[in-house]
Design a protein around this motif. Structure first.
Motif, PDB file in Angstrom:
ATOM      1  N   MET A  91       0.835  -1.193   0.000  1.00 12.01           N
ATOM      2  CA  MET A  91       0.000   0.000   0.000  1.00 12.01           C
ATOM      3  C   MET A  91       0.872   1.247   0.000  1.00 12.01           C
ATOM      4  SD  MET A  91      -3.045  -1.220   0.000  1.00 12.01           S
ATOM      5  CE  MET A  91      -3.980   0.284   0.325  1.00 12.01           C
ATOM      6  N   GLY A  92       0.393   2.261  -0.665  1.00 13.75           N
ATOM      7  CA  GLY A  92       1.128   3.519  -0.704  1.00 13.75           C
ATOM      8  C   GLY A  92       0.217   4.695  -0.436  1.00 13.75           C
ATOM      9  N   TRP A  93       0.822   5.772   0.040  1.00 15.42           N
ATOM     10  CA  TRP A  93       0.137   7.061   0.175  1.00 15.42           C
ATOM     11  C   TRP A  93       0.851   8.058  -0.745  1.00 15.42           C
ATOM     12  CZ3 TRP A  93      -4.343   8.132   2.561  1.00 15.42           C
ATOM     13  CH2 TRP A  93      -4.814   7.256   3.551  1.00 15.42           C
ATOM     14  N   PHE A  94       0.042   8.808  -1.470  1.00 19.85           N
ATOM     15  CA  PHE A  94       0.540   9.855  -2.343  1.00 19.85           C
ATOM     16  C   PHE A  94      -0.243  11.133  -2.044  1.00 19.85           C
ATOM     17  CE2 PHE A  94       3.193   7.521  -5.379  1.00 19.85           C
ATOM     18  CZ  PHE A  94       2.857   6.215  -5.041  1.00 19.85           C
ATOM     19  N   ARG A  95       0.263  12.254  -2.520  1.00 17.80           N
ATOM     20  CA  ARG A  95      -0.465  13.510  -2.349  1.00 17.80           C
ATOM     21  C   ARG A  95      -0.291  14.375  -3.579  1.00 17.80           C
ATOM     22  NH1 ARG A  95       3.223  16.181   2.514  1.00 17.80           N
ATOM     23  NH2 ARG A  95       5.065  16.699   1.229  1.00 17.80           N
ATOM     24  N   GLN A  96      -1.270  15.234  -3.778  1.00 22.50           N
ATOM     25  CA  GLN A  96      -1.233  16.153  -4.905  1.00 22.50           C
ATOM     26  C   GLN A  96      -1.749  17.506  -4.479  1.00 22.50           C
ATOM     27  OE1 GLN A  96      -3.174  14.719  -8.462  1.00 22.50           O
ATOM     28  NE2 GLN A  96      -1.967  16.092  -9.751  1.00 22.50           N
ATOM     29  N   ALA A  97      -0.893  18.498  -4.571  1.00 26.06           N
ATOM     30  CA  ALA A  97      -1.265  19.872  -4.280  1.00 26.06           C
ATOM     31  C   ALA A  97      -1.708  20.550  -5.575  1.00 26.06           C
ATOM     32  CB  ALA A  97      -0.089  20.613  -3.669  1.00 26.06           C
ATOM     33  N   GLY A 134      -1.905  22.426  -8.836  1.00 23.80           N
ATOM     34  CA  GLY A 134      -0.882  22.839  -9.780  1.00 23.80           C
ATOM     35  C   GLY A 134       0.390  22.027  -9.745  1.00 23.80           C
ATOM     36  N   LYS A 135       0.400  20.977  -8.932  1.00 26.37           N
ATOM     37  CA  LYS A 135       1.608  20.144  -8.819  1.00 26.37           C
ATOM     38  C   LYS A 135       1.301  18.706  -9.202  1.00 26.37           C
ATOM     39  CE  LYS A 135       3.948  22.880  -5.277  1.00 26.37           C
ATOM     40  NZ  LYS A 135       4.678  22.836  -3.972  1.00 26.37           N
ATOM     41  N   GLU A 136       2.360  17.968  -9.489  1.00 28.59           N
ATOM     42  CA  GLU A 136       2.200  16.558  -9.812  1.00 28.59           C
ATOM     43  C   GLU A 136       1.967  15.741  -8.538  1.00 28.59           C
ATOM     44  OE1 GLU A 136       4.980  16.315 -13.844  1.00 28.59           O
ATOM     45  OE2 GLU A 136       5.485  15.144 -12.065  1.00 28.59           O
ATOM     46  N   ARG A 137       1.358  14.601  -8.737  1.00 31.22           N
ATOM     47  CA  ARG A 137       1.167  13.694  -7.605  1.00 31.22           C
ATOM     48  C   ARG A 137       2.531  13.199  -7.140  1.00 31.22           C
ATOM     49  NH1 ARG A 137      -3.765   9.548  -7.946  1.00 31.22           N
ATOM     50  NH2 ARG A 137      -4.659  11.586  -8.488  1.00 31.22           N
ATOM     51  N   GLU A 138       2.751  13.220  -5.828  1.00 29.83           N
ATOM     52  CA  GLU A 138       4.043  12.823  -5.295  1.00 29.83           C
ATOM     53  C   GLU A 138       3.900  11.734  -4.250  1.00 29.83           C
ATOM     54  OE1 GLU A 138       6.201  15.889  -3.275  1.00 29.83           O
ATOM     55  OE2 GLU A 138       4.605  16.304  -1.835  1.00 29.83           O
ATOM     56  N   PHE A 139       4.933  10.926  -4.185  1.00 22.67           N
ATOM     57  CA  PHE A 139       5.000   9.828  -3.223  1.00 22.67           C
ATOM     58  C   PHE A 139       5.149  10.372  -1.813  1.00 22.67           C
ATOM     59  CE2 PHE A 139       5.996   5.839  -1.426  1.00 22.67           C
ATOM     60  CZ  PHE A 139       7.095   5.998  -0.596  1.00 22.67           C
ATOM     61  N   VAL A 140       4.449   9.731  -0.873  1.00 25.91           N
ATOM     62  CA  VAL A 140       4.569  10.089   0.543  1.00 25.91           C
ATOM     63  C   VAL A 140       5.163   8.925   1.351  1.00 25.91           C
ATOM     64  CG1 VAL A 140       3.321  10.744   2.634  1.00 25.91           C
ATOM     65  CG2 VAL A 140       2.646  11.708   0.412  1.00 25.91           C
ATOM     66  N   ALA A 141       4.520   7.759   1.271  1.00 24.06           N
ATOM     67  CA  ALA A 141       4.967   6.606   2.053  1.00 24.06           C
ATOM     68  C   ALA A 141       4.398   5.333   1.448  1.00 24.06           C
ATOM     69  CB  ALA A 141       4.526   6.730   3.505  1.00 24.06           C
ATOM     70  N   ALA A 142       5.054   4.215   1.734  1.00 18.50           N
ATOM     71  CA  ALA A 142       4.574   2.918   1.271  1.00 18.50           C
ATOM     72  C   ALA A 142       4.900   1.863   2.317  1.00 18.50           C
ATOM     73  CB  ALA A 142       5.196   2.549  -0.073  1.00 18.50           C
ATOM     74  N   ILE A 143       4.124   0.786   2.284  1.00 25.97           N
ATOM     75  CA  ILE A 143       4.317  -0.300   3.246  1.00 25.97           C
ATOM     76  C   ILE A 143       4.088  -1.625   2.541  1.00 25.97           C
ATOM     77  CG2 ILE A 143       1.906  -0.216   4.037  1.00 25.97           C
ATOM     78  CD1 ILE A 143       3.002  -0.753   6.903  1.00 25.97           C
ATOM     79  N   SER A 144       4.904  -2.602   2.868  1.00 25.44           N
ATOM     80  CA  SER A 144       4.782  -3.916   2.251  1.00 25.44           C
ATOM     81  C   SER A 144       3.548  -4.644   2.762  1.00 25.44           C
ATOM     82  CB  SER A 144       6.027  -4.743   2.569  1.00 25.44           C
ATOM     83  OG  SER A 144       6.131  -4.955   3.972  1.00 25.44           O
ATOM     84  N   TRP A 145       3.233  -5.776   2.139  1.00 21.14           N
ATOM     85  CA  TRP A 145       2.015  -6.492   2.500  1.00 21.14           C
ATOM     86  C   TRP A 145       2.038  -6.946   3.966  1.00 21.14           C
ATOM     87  CZ3 TRP A 145       2.241 -11.427   4.366  1.00 21.14           C
ATOM     88  CH2 TRP A 145       3.436 -12.114   4.175  1.00 21.14           C
ATOM     89  N   SER A 146       3.224  -7.247   4.473  1.00 26.92           N
ATOM     90  CA  SER A 146       3.329  -7.733   5.853  1.00 26.92           C
ATOM     91  C   SER A 146       3.476  -6.599   6.853  1.00 26.92           C
ATOM     92  CB  SER A 146       4.541  -8.646   5.978  1.00 26.92           C
ATOM     93  OG  SER A 146       5.740  -7.896   5.806  1.00 26.92           O
ATOM     94  N   GLY A 147       3.795  -5.420   6.359  1.00 25.84           N
ATOM     95  CA  GLY A 147       4.065  -4.297   7.256  1.00 25.84           C
ATOM     96  C   GLY A 147       5.504  -4.213   7.702  1.00 25.84           C
ATOM     97  N   GLY A 148       6.312  -5.159   7.265  1.00 27.96           N
ATOM     98  CA  GLY A 148       7.686  -5.204   7.734  1.00 27.96           C
ATOM     99  C   GLY A 148       8.655  -4.311   6.991  1.00 27.96           C
ATOM    100  N   TYR A 149       8.207  -3.718   5.909  1.00 23.34           N
ATOM    101  CA  TYR A 149       9.074  -2.870   5.089  1.00 23.34           C
ATOM    102  C   TYR A 149       8.325  -1.599   4.752  1.00 23.34           C
ATOM    103  CZ  TYR A 149      11.849  -1.429   0.995  1.00 23.34           C
ATOM    104  OH  TYR A 149      12.604  -0.733   0.088  1.00 23.34           O
ATOM    105  N   CYS A 167      -4.616   6.990  -1.245  1.00 21.78           N
ATOM    106  CA  CYS A 167      -3.982   5.701  -0.991  1.00 21.78           C
ATOM    107  C   CYS A 167      -4.063   4.873  -2.267  1.00 21.78           C
ATOM    108  CB  CYS A 167      -4.593   4.975   0.194  1.00 21.78           C
ATOM    109  SG  CYS A 167      -6.292   4.439  -0.040  1.00 21.78           S
ATOM    110  N   ALA A 168      -3.147   3.938  -2.379  1.00 20.13           N
ATOM    111  CA  ALA A 168      -3.043   3.117  -3.574  1.00 20.13           C
ATOM    112  C   ALA A 168      -2.563   1.728  -3.201  1.00 20.13           C
ATOM    113  CB  ALA A 168      -2.079   3.759  -4.570  1.00 20.13           C
ATOM    114  N   ALA A 169      -2.887   0.766  -4.055  1.00 19.09           N
ATOM    115  CA  ALA A 169      -2.524  -0.627  -3.789  1.00 19.09           C
ATOM    116  C   ALA A 169      -1.824  -1.222  -5.000  1.00 19.09           C
ATOM    117  CB  ALA A 169      -3.766  -1.448  -3.452  1.00 19.09           C
ATOM    118  N   ASP A 170      -0.832  -2.062  -4.722  1.00 14.13           N
ATOM    119  CA  ASP A 170      -0.125  -2.764  -5.780  1.00 14.13           C
ATOM    120  C   ASP A 170       0.558  -3.992  -5.196  1.00 14.13           C
ATOM    121  OD1 ASP A 170       0.676  -2.526  -8.692  1.00 14.13           O
ATOM    122  OD2 ASP A 170       2.648  -2.756  -7.761  1.00 14.13           O
TER     123      ASP A 170
END
Length: 122
Positions: free
Chosen positions: A34-40, A42-57, A96-99
Protein backbone atom coordinates in the motif's frame (compact mmCIF):
# COMPACT_ATOMS: atom_id res chain seq x y z
CA UNK A 1 -10.07 -6.00 -7.70
CA UNK A 2 -9.43 -3.75 -4.72
CA UNK A 3 -11.57 -0.75 -3.84
CA UNK A 4 -10.08 1.90 -1.59
CA UNK A 5 -11.69 4.67 0.45
CA UNK A 6 -9.72 7.31 2.34
CA UNK A 7 -10.92 9.20 5.38
CA UNK A 8 -9.55 11.39 8.14
CA UNK A 9 -8.61 14.50 6.24
CA UNK A 10 -9.46 17.97 7.44
CA UNK A 11 -8.20 21.37 8.49
CA UNK A 12 -5.43 21.55 11.09
CA UNK A 13 -3.04 24.22 12.30
CA UNK A 14 0.66 24.00 11.62
CA UNK A 15 2.32 21.74 14.16
CA UNK A 16 -0.81 19.67 14.58
CA UNK A 17 -1.55 16.03 13.75
CA UNK A 18 -3.97 14.03 11.66
CA UNK A 19 -4.41 10.33 11.03
CA UNK A 20 -5.60 9.23 7.63
CA UNK A 21 -7.22 5.87 7.09
CA UNK A 22 -7.69 3.89 3.92
CA UNK A 23 -10.22 1.08 4.04
CA UNK A 24 -9.95 -1.61 1.40
CA UNK A 25 -12.53 -4.01 0.12
CA UNK A 26 -11.75 -7.53 -1.01
CA UNK A 27 -10.30 -10.60 0.61
CA UNK A 28 -6.81 -10.14 -0.81
CA UNK A 29 -5.88 -6.89 0.93
CA UNK A 30 -3.13 -8.60 2.91
CA UNK A 31 -1.37 -9.57 -0.31
CA UNK A 32 -1.02 -5.98 -1.52
CA UNK A 33 1.58 -3.36 -0.77
CA UNK A 34 0.00 0.00 0.00
CA UNK A 35 1.13 3.52 -0.70
CA UNK A 36 0.14 7.06 0.17
CA UNK A 37 0.54 9.86 -2.34
CA UNK A 38 -0.46 13.51 -2.35
CA UNK A 39 -1.23 16.15 -4.90
CA UNK A 40 -1.26 19.87 -4.28
CA UNK A 41 -2.97 22.30 -6.67
CA UNK A 42 -0.88 22.84 -9.78
CA UNK A 43 1.61 20.14 -8.82
CA UNK A 44 2.20 16.56 -9.81
CA UNK A 45 1.17 13.69 -7.61
CA UNK A 46 4.04 12.82 -5.29
CA UNK A 47 5.00 9.83 -3.22
CA UNK A 48 4.57 10.09 0.54
CA UNK A 49 4.97 6.61 2.05
CA UNK A 50 4.57 2.92 1.27
CA UNK A 51 4.32 -0.30 3.25
CA UNK A 52 4.78 -3.92 2.25
CA UNK A 53 2.01 -6.49 2.50
CA UNK A 54 3.33 -7.73 5.85
CA UNK A 55 4.06 -4.30 7.26
CA UNK A 56 7.69 -5.20 7.73
CA UNK A 57 9.07 -2.87 5.09
CA UNK A 58 8.32 0.82 4.76
CA UNK A 59 9.43 3.66 2.52
CA UNK A 60 9.12 7.40 3.09
CA UNK A 61 9.68 10.54 1.10
CA UNK A 62 12.47 12.66 2.55
CA UNK A 63 10.02 15.51 3.08
CA UNK A 64 7.95 13.50 5.58
CA UNK A 65 10.55 11.22 7.16
CA UNK A 66 10.45 11.51 10.93
CA UNK A 67 7.02 13.20 10.88
CA UNK A 68 4.74 10.69 9.16
CA UNK A 69 4.25 7.01 9.95
CA UNK A 70 2.56 4.45 7.72
CA UNK A 71 1.06 1.33 9.24
CA UNK A 72 -1.51 -1.31 8.40
CA UNK A 73 -3.95 -3.66 10.07
CA UNK A 74 -4.61 -6.58 7.76
CA UNK A 75 -7.36 -7.90 10.02
CA UNK A 76 -9.25 -4.64 9.43
CA UNK A 77 -8.26 -4.23 5.77
CA UNK A 78 -6.98 -0.77 6.62
CA UNK A 79 -3.80 1.22 6.12
CA UNK A 80 -3.05 4.36 8.12
CA UNK A 81 -0.94 7.45 7.75
CA UNK A 82 -0.17 9.19 11.03
CA UNK A 83 0.92 12.75 10.27
CA UNK A 84 2.60 14.78 13.00
CA UNK A 85 4.24 18.20 13.03
CA UNK A 86 2.22 19.19 10.00
CA UNK A 87 3.39 22.10 7.86
CA UNK A 88 1.48 24.30 5.42
CA UNK A 89 3.40 22.64 2.58
CA UNK A 90 1.75 19.34 3.51
CA UNK A 91 -1.54 20.75 2.23
CA UNK A 92 -2.78 18.48 -0.56
CA UNK A 93 -5.28 15.82 -1.51
CA UNK A 94 -3.98 12.55 -0.10
CA UNK A 95 -4.56 9.29 -1.96
CA UNK A 96 -3.98 5.70 -0.99
CA UNK A 97 -3.04 3.12 -3.57
CA UNK A 98 -2.52 -0.63 -3.79
CA UNK A 99 -0.13 -2.76 -5.78
CA UNK A 100 1.69 -6.08 -5.59
CA UNK A 101 5.05 -4.29 -5.23
CA UNK A 102 6.19 -1.86 -2.54
CA UNK A 103 7.34 1.11 -4.58
CA UNK A 104 7.49 4.88 -4.84
CA UNK A 105 6.28 5.31 -8.43
CA UNK A 106 2.65 6.38 -8.76
CA UNK A 107 2.43 4.83 -12.20
CA UNK A 108 3.19 1.45 -10.70
CA UNK A 109 0.08 1.29 -8.55
CA UNK A 110 -2.97 -0.47 -9.93
CA UNK A 111 -5.71 0.70 -7.57
CA UNK A 112 -6.47 4.15 -6.18
CA UNK A 113 -8.88 5.76 -3.78
CA UNK A 114 -10.74 9.02 -4.38
CA UNK A 115 -8.58 11.06 -2.04
CA UNK A 116 -9.08 13.09 1.10
CA UNK A 117 -8.23 16.77 1.53
CA UNK A 118 -5.67 17.83 4.12
CA UNK A 119 -5.28 21.54 4.74
CA UNK A 120 -2.65 22.90 7.12
CA UNK A 121 -3.02 26.53 8.12
CA UNK A 122 -0.09 28.67 9.18
Amino acid sequence: QVQLAESGGGLVQAGGSLRLSCAASGRTFSSYAMGWFRQAPGKEREFVAAISWSGGYTLYADSVKGRFTISRDNAKNTVYLQMNSLKPEDTAVYYCAADRVTQTRATGYDYWGQGTQVTVSS
